[in-house]
Structure formats: structure tokens, C-alpha cells
Design a protein around this motif. Structure first.
Motif, PDB file in Angstrom:
ATOM      1  N   GLY A   4       0.825  -1.539  -0.043  1.00 37.82           N
ATOM      2  CA  GLY A   4      -0.517  -0.072   0.113  1.00 37.82           C
ATOM      3  C   GLY A   4       0.892   0.738  -0.431  1.00 37.82           C
ATOM      4  O   GLY A   4       2.108   1.558   0.131  1.00 37.82           O
TER       5      GLY A   4
ATOM      6  N   GLU B 136      -6.574  -2.656  -8.774  1.00 38.29           N
ATOM      7  CA  GLU B 136      -5.063  -2.442  -8.790  1.00 38.29           C
ATOM      8  C   GLU B 136      -4.535  -3.575  -9.777  1.00 38.29           C
ATOM      9  O   GLU B 136      -5.666  -3.710 -10.575  1.00 38.29           O
ATOM     10  CB  GLU B 136      -4.842  -2.883  -7.253  1.00 38.29           C
TER      11      GLU B 136
ATOM     12  N   GLY C 140      -1.172  -1.932  -4.949  1.00 35.33           N
ATOM     13  CA  GLY C 140      -1.756  -0.719  -4.297  1.00 35.33           C
ATOM     14  C   GLY C 140      -2.594  -0.129  -5.363  1.00 35.33           C
ATOM     15  O   GLY C 140      -2.665  -0.501  -6.518  1.00 35.33           O
TER      16      GLY C 140
END
Length: 331
Positions: free
Chosen positions: A88, A169, A283
Motif C-alpha cells: 500500500g 489495482e 496498491g
């Protein structure tokens, strides 16, 4: 080249996408995993192995979807040998939402939040020179292959979840060869799926906010990834678009290089176990949660990146079971 996996006449089959309307079957029932193993054993590009194994049999793509025959584009016969992980705070701008989620928990507003510190590390050192080790990203483990939901399948929402939100993502798909060397098979669209209310309460609950279920595909992109990708993430409710927003991904829109993210995942020897499959989410910077969207039963997530062919679509199925305390019994 883009590949899919599907069930055909009761068997796992791999196929090459020829057009939005049809796919061409690849001989054998070993799937993409077996094709990748063959490419490694023969020291040949995966594209060559696929082209040599193409049959003349073609299937209607829409019919596969209608029959719920699509599978994730890379699987392992043993779910325990497939690891699902992610990173992330990797995308430019992605720290803004996260920082706002827990800024009130900080003693002084003038100080950087932990999320902003982590993001800043990535911006300053996430793209090192070739061969150098860059800044570590935020990292998390979701589960093994049993949590992966098929494209067009339903995300199960557990009773304890306070939110059920999409995370559009890129996912990197890998196979560890016999020498313990990670081999990238390709990339796919991913929906990492999380409970953002839990994460907002305290960012240290990041691991608890990961609702385990996730999906990727339906198509596997083999080859180089464009550095700039523009997609659309939307939520459809009762046949109408409830929420829609563009999103950017690819290295040009990231604080980290993909090579740096891959290094910090595979630097652990236990993640280089021969024969294992890895699905690694890179992410996102775009969430419907940031726009105060509250999902509900039957909502459908659609994540569309044109370079990856068909969009990834999944619907929500909320659990009606009462939350129960899990107890452990002594032997």
C-alpha cells in the motif's frame, strides 16, 4: 498476448484471447501454470510456448461468462501453495485518503502522519537505480489461494465487516522455479477488497481490514507493462451506475518501481519456495469509500483497464449469519 483460464467440458483449460468475442483454446489441461513450467524447463518465452500449443478450437467469450466458467488466469492445484499479498501507499496521491482516515488520531496536526511518512519514503527512495535496494513499502498478507474469487464471482462479506469496498489495482502473478527464482508470469487487473471503516478507526488495524476475499483477471497480460495506465472503477447497483471514477496506475503514477516492490516481497526466502504461485497486489489511489459510498447486497464492482481486455467484475454477497465467537478447544 492475453490469456485466460476457464472450465471446458469439466476440465481446466487455458486459452488465448483473440478478440472481445472469442478465445482460442490451448492444448492440454495443465492451465497457465503448466505452460509457465514448460517455458521455464525449455528456456523459452511463455508466448512461444503458448503459440506452439494453440488449437483450432475457439470458444465464445460471452458464453463462458454467462455460464460462470471463467477462472482466475493463474492458479495452483493446491490452494496452500498460492500466496496472496500486497503493498500500500505506492501510488502518487494514495496517501491523501489514508492520511485523512486517521489524521484525527495524531497528537499534532502539524506533524506528518505515519502514512505520510511511509509515502514520503517511497517518493524519495522507492525508485532506486538498477541493482540497488530502495525504500521498503507498506506490506500485508491476505491469505492463500482459497480466498481468491473467480472473475464474475461473488465476494463474501463476513458478518463482522463494517464496510465492503473495492480496491482497483494491478496484480503481479508469479511462479517460483525449481531453483527458487521468482518468475513473473504476467499481470492482471485486481480487486483487493477491504473494510475501510475498520482501517479508518485505527490504521494499525490494516491487517484486520483486509477481508481476505479478492479477485483478479479475467485476463493475464503477458509481456511488458505500460508505464502509464488509465482505467475506470465503478459500482453498479440495480443495473445503474452508482459511482464511477477514473484511476491511474503503472510505474509513471507510482512512488515505487515494480522492481523495488518485488524485491521487498521476494527477499524473504520462504517466499521463494519452488513451485509456489504468488499473487501480489501493487496498491491503488482511488476508492469509492473516499466519496462516502456505502455498498450493499448485490452491488457489482467493475474495474476496467483497456490494455487488459475485459473488465474484472464481482458482486457482493453479505452474510446473514449472526457473528459468533470463535473458541479454541484443548486436546
Amino acid at each position: 498476448m492475453r490469456l485466460i483460464q476457464c472450465l471446458h467440458e469439466g476440465q481446466l483449460r487455458a486459452a488465448m484471447v483473440e478478440s472481445p468475442q472469442q478465445v482460442r483454446l490451448i492444448s492440454g489441461s495443465q492451465g497457465v501454470y503448466g505452460l509457465a513450467q514448460q517455458a521455464i524447463a525449455e528456456s523459452r518465452p511463455l508466448t512461444e510456448v503458448v503459440e506452439a500449443a494453440l488449437t483450432e478450437e475457439r470458444l465464445d467469450y460471452a458464453a463462458l461468462i454467462e455460464a460462470k466458467q471463467l477462472l482466475p488466469p493463474l492458479t495452483h492445484s493446491s490452494p496452500a501453495n498460492c500466496l496472496v499479498t500486497g503493498t500500500g501507499l505506492t501510488h502518487l496521491g494514495s496517501a491523501d485518503t489514508r492520511s485523512a482516515m486517521h489524521a484525527k488520531a495524531q497528537a499534532k496536526e502539524s506533524e506528518l502522519t505515519d502514512s505520510m511518512r511511509m509515502f514520503k519514503l517511497g517518493v524519495e527512495g522507492g525508485k532506486p537505480e538498477s541493482g540497488a535496494c530502495g525504500a521498503q513499502p507498506e506490506w500485508f498478507y491476505k491469505g492463500d489461494g482459497s480466498i481468491i474469487v473467480n472473475p464474475e464471482g461473488e465476494f463474501p462479506v463476513p458478518a463482522f465487516a463494517q464496510d465492503a469496498g473495492e480496491e482497483p489495482e494491478l496484480a503481479g502473478l508469479y511462479l517460483i522455479d525449481g531453483d527458487g527464482q521468482p518468475r513473473r508470469v504476467g499481470y492482471a487487473i485486481g480487486n483487493e477488497f477491504s473494510d475501510h471503516v475498520t482501517e479508518r478507526f485505527n490504521y494499525l488495524w490494516l491487517a484486520h481490514s483486509k477481508l481476505r476475499a479478492c479477485s483478479f483477471g479475467p485476463e493475464l497480460l503477458v509481456g511488458e507493462l505500460p508505464t502509464h495506465l488509465e482505467g475506470t472503477s465503478r459500482i453498479v447497483r440495480d443495473g445503474k451506475t452508482l459511482w464511477e471514477k477514473p484511476f491511474l496506475t503503472g510505474e509513471a503514477n507510482m512512488a515505487h518501481s515494480l522492481a523495488n516492490l518485488e524485491h521487498h516481497h521476494f527477499k524473504y526466502a520462504n517466499f521463494r519456495r519452488a513451485g509456489d504461485v504468488h499473487v501480489h497486489y501493487f496498491g491503488t489511489a482511488t476508492l469509492s469509500f473516499a466519496d462516502s459510498v456505502k455498498t450493499q447486497q448485490g452491488d457489482r464492482f467493475e474495474i476496467d483497464l483497456p490494455e487488459f481486455g475485459r473488465p474484472l467484475r464481482n458482486t457482493l454477497r453479505f452474510s446473514s449469519d449472526d457473528e459468533a465467537i470463535v473458541t479454541v478447544r484443548s486436546l
